[in-house]
Design an enzyme around this catalytic site. Structure first.
Site, mmCIF file in Angstrom:
data_model
loop_
_atom_site.group_PDB
_atom_site.id
_atom_site.type_symbol
_atom_site.label_atom_id
_atom_site.label_comp_id
_atom_site.label_asym_id
_atom_site.label_seq_id
_atom_site.Cartn_x
_atom_site.Cartn_y
_atom_site.Cartn_z
ATOM 1 N N GLU A 269 -4.370 3.979 58.295
ATOM 2 C CA GLU A 269 -5.501 4.841 57.252
ATOM 3 C C GLU A 269 -5.558 4.609 55.654
ATOM 4 O O GLU A 269 -6.036 5.024 55.217
ATOM 5 C CB GLU A 269 -6.553 5.997 57.708
ATOM 6 C CG GLU A 269 -6.056 6.647 59.283
ATOM 7 C CD GLU A 269 -6.086 8.100 59.241
ATOM 8 O OE1 GLU A 269 -6.161 8.790 58.282
ATOM 9 O OE2 GLU A 269 -6.247 8.845 60.216
ATOM 10 N N LYS B 275 -14.428 7.661 53.334
ATOM 11 C CA LYS B 275 -14.747 8.112 52.230
ATOM 12 C C LYS B 275 -14.522 7.194 50.606
ATOM 13 O O LYS B 275 -14.526 7.304 49.370
ATOM 14 C CB LYS B 275 -13.777 9.859 52.195
ATOM 15 C CG LYS B 275 -12.257 9.732 52.092
ATOM 16 C CD LYS B 275 -11.553 10.540 51.334
ATOM 17 C CE LYS B 275 -10.473 10.751 51.288
ATOM 18 N NZ LYS B 275 -9.775 10.179 52.236
ATOM 19 N N HIS C 184 -0.070 12.139 56.425
ATOM 20 C CA HIS C 184 -0.467 11.603 55.742
ATOM 21 C C HIS C 184 0.733 11.732 54.230
ATOM 22 O O HIS C 184 0.893 12.653 53.428
ATOM 23 C CB HIS C 184 -2.233 11.861 54.734
ATOM 24 C CG HIS C 184 -2.312 10.744 53.817
ATOM 25 N ND1 HIS C 184 -2.226 10.576 52.572
ATOM 26 C CD2 HIS C 184 -3.337 10.254 54.051
ATOM 27 C CE1 HIS C 184 -3.085 10.123 51.749
ATOM 28 N NE2 HIS C 184 -4.092 9.060 52.998
HETATM 29 C C1 LIG Z 1 -8.083 9.898 52.500
HETATM 30 C C2 LIG Z 1 -7.411 10.086 53.546
HETATM 31 C C3 LIG Z 1 -6.835 8.542 53.775
HETATM 32 C C4 LIG Z 1 -7.169 7.409 53.000
HETATM 33 O O1 LIG Z 1 -5.720 7.856 51.911
HETATM 34 P P1 LIG Z 1 -5.668 6.415 51.140
HETATM 35 O O2 LIG Z 1 -4.884 7.476 49.484
HETATM 36 O O3 LIG Z 1 -7.260 5.440 49.550
HETATM 37 O O4 LIG Z 1 -5.296 5.544 51.614
HETATM 38 C C5 LIG Z 1 -6.511 8.261 54.909
HETATM 39 N N1 LIG Z 1 -5.845 9.363 55.877
HETATM 40 C C6 LIG Z 1 -7.153 10.414 55.936
HETATM 41 C C7 LIG Z 1 -6.767 11.586 57.048
HETATM 42 C C8 LIG Z 1 -7.655 10.882 54.346
HETATM 43 O O5 LIG Z 1 -8.228 11.967 53.963
#
Ligand SMILES: *Cc1c(COP(=O)(O)O)cnc(C)c1O
Length: 405
Positions: A285, A82, A210
């Site tokens: 991620e 995304k 996260h």
């Molecule tokens: C958006 C998202 C990410 C990426 O987050 P960043 O802050 O861009 O590194 C990783 N994992 C999940 C589940 C997300 O929703």
């Protein structure tokens, strides 16, 4: 989208309690960050300009991936699509043998057309429809994030062979986009999900979290990894076989505020990972970290106005055209070709929606005027990905090239 900026601003205030939450100075270092060469950007704007554009150098994307891997040698990188789903950028990332993180079947389809191995795709928005779970499972996706009993049941019923993994709530202190509350099971909910998995015979195979996007406090990873370790134990006690730890995204990039480098975060993470046996697969991620520094967003001043004594300018790209993270507190480094003294400007987008205000009282050169270019540095993530054609304005163009760095 109407109430999004203010609700996020509120939760951000909560994430910065006055006394305790400021990251400590020693967490920051002076490791140089790489950005796209400004002269390349300037020339690109002068050569041709028909509408706002993002220019991205995939050589920098590749460099960031290499640097991430050097800092976190045990961690497999799964890019969060995304942040920037441009096909050419995804292709470069796939060529670096990265995996991916997705939230929709459209993102999955995009990866399939690039030949990405499906076993390396993590499907991880918290609540997925039965149809999309079935669609992904039929194409070979194995990993599905769950953070509720309801979602665990859904994944298990639709795809009994899948490997659901449990998202736990993590501290978001010092993140510019705290996600707490929306994502991740708390301790007692996690216990219930584990018990349900054991009862159903679902192969709950891992734990994720996260820390919040643009997280400038490495302590969040330390605390979350410790929570994950405790949960691994509880899962084993319940007869499950946890074997994957996904430390999520949130790795920050340099804008105006200082950030801890990936090496500083890596040291904290690597220490925490020592508590996990070697056979545990570790994944991250990152989204923003991989693509932000590789791009500049370029738009133009449409015109200026004075309203109630305030200086306004309108750009041809506003909230709906890709410049939306400013409303959530992100401060871009903004460059122009003017050299007048800075004065406070309020910046509107081109649309007629009252929410379309990009910046308020931002110090920018006093002599900016119609037709001038405005360059937003390190804007490769979460710009074009968010853009819409609201009010009939075109989507920004994405120009991708690969320099010989
Ligand atoms: C958006 C998202 C990410 C990426 O987050 P960043 O802050 O861009 O590194 C990783 N994992 C999940 C589940 C997300 O929703």
């Amino acid at each position: 989208m109407g109430d999004r900026p203010s609700s996020i601003a509120r939760s951000r205030q909560n994430a910065f309690p006055k006394s305790s939450a400021q990251p400590q100075e020693q967490l920051f270092d002076t490791h140089p960050e790489v950005s796209l060469d400004f002269e390349i950007v300037r020339q690109a704007a002068r050569q041709k300009y028909t509408r706002p554009f993002l220019i991205v150098d995939t050589a920098i994307v590749r460099e960031k991936i290499a640097r991430f891997r050097a800092a976190l040698p045990r961690v497999k990188l799964h890019y969060a699509v995304k942040a920037n789903p441009d096909r050419r950028i995804l292709k470069a990332i796939a060529q670096e043998d990265a995996g991916f993180e997705i939230a929709s079947t459209a993102e999955l389809d995009l990866l399939l057309t690039l030949g990405v191995p499906v076993s390396e795709v993590f499907y991880s928005n918290p609540v997925k429809s039965r149809d999309s779970i079935a669609y992904a499972a039929a194409r070979g996706v194995e990993w599905f994030a769950v953070d509720s009993v309801d979602e665990l049941r859904r994944v298990h019923e639709v795809a009994p062979q899948a490997k659901p993994y449990l998202r736990i709530a993590a501290p978001n202190i010092g993140s510019d986009w705290p996600l707490s509350g929306k994502f991740g099971a708390g301790v007692s909910d996690a216990r219930e999900i584990v018990a349900t998995a054991a009862k159903l015979g679902a192969d709950l195979a891992g734990v994720t979290f996260h820390v919040g996007s643009q997280c400038r406090n490495p302590e969040n990873w330390r605390v979350a990894i410790e929570k994950a370790r405790a949960l691994f134990e509880a899962m084993q006690k319940a007869g499950l076989k946890p074997r994957m730890l996904d430390i999520g995204g949130g790795f920050p990039v340099r804008h105006v505020k200082p950030i801890p480098s990936i090496e500083v975060i890596g040291a904290v993470v690597n220490e925490g990972l020592k508590a996990f046996p070697e056979e545990v697969q570790v994944v991250a991620e990152p989204g923003r970290y991989v693509v932000s520094d590789a791009g500049y967003f370029v738009c133009r001043v449409l015109g200026t106005a004075v309203r109630a004594g305030k200086r306004w300018m309108h750009w041809d790209a506003g909230l709906f055209g890709g410049v939306i993270e400013t409303t959530e507190g992100l401060k871009y480094r903004i460059r122009t070709d003017r050299s007048g003294p800075d004065i406070p400007w309020t910046v509107g987008g081109p649309t007629c929606d009252s929410v379309d205000v990009v910046l308020r009282d931002e110090p920018l050169p006093s002599d900016l005027q119609e037709g001038d270019f405005v360059y937003l540095k390190n804007a490769g993530a979460y710009t074009t990905a968010y853009a819409s054609q609201f009010n009939g304005f075109p989507l920004p163009e994405v120009r991708v090239f690969e320099s010989k760095r």
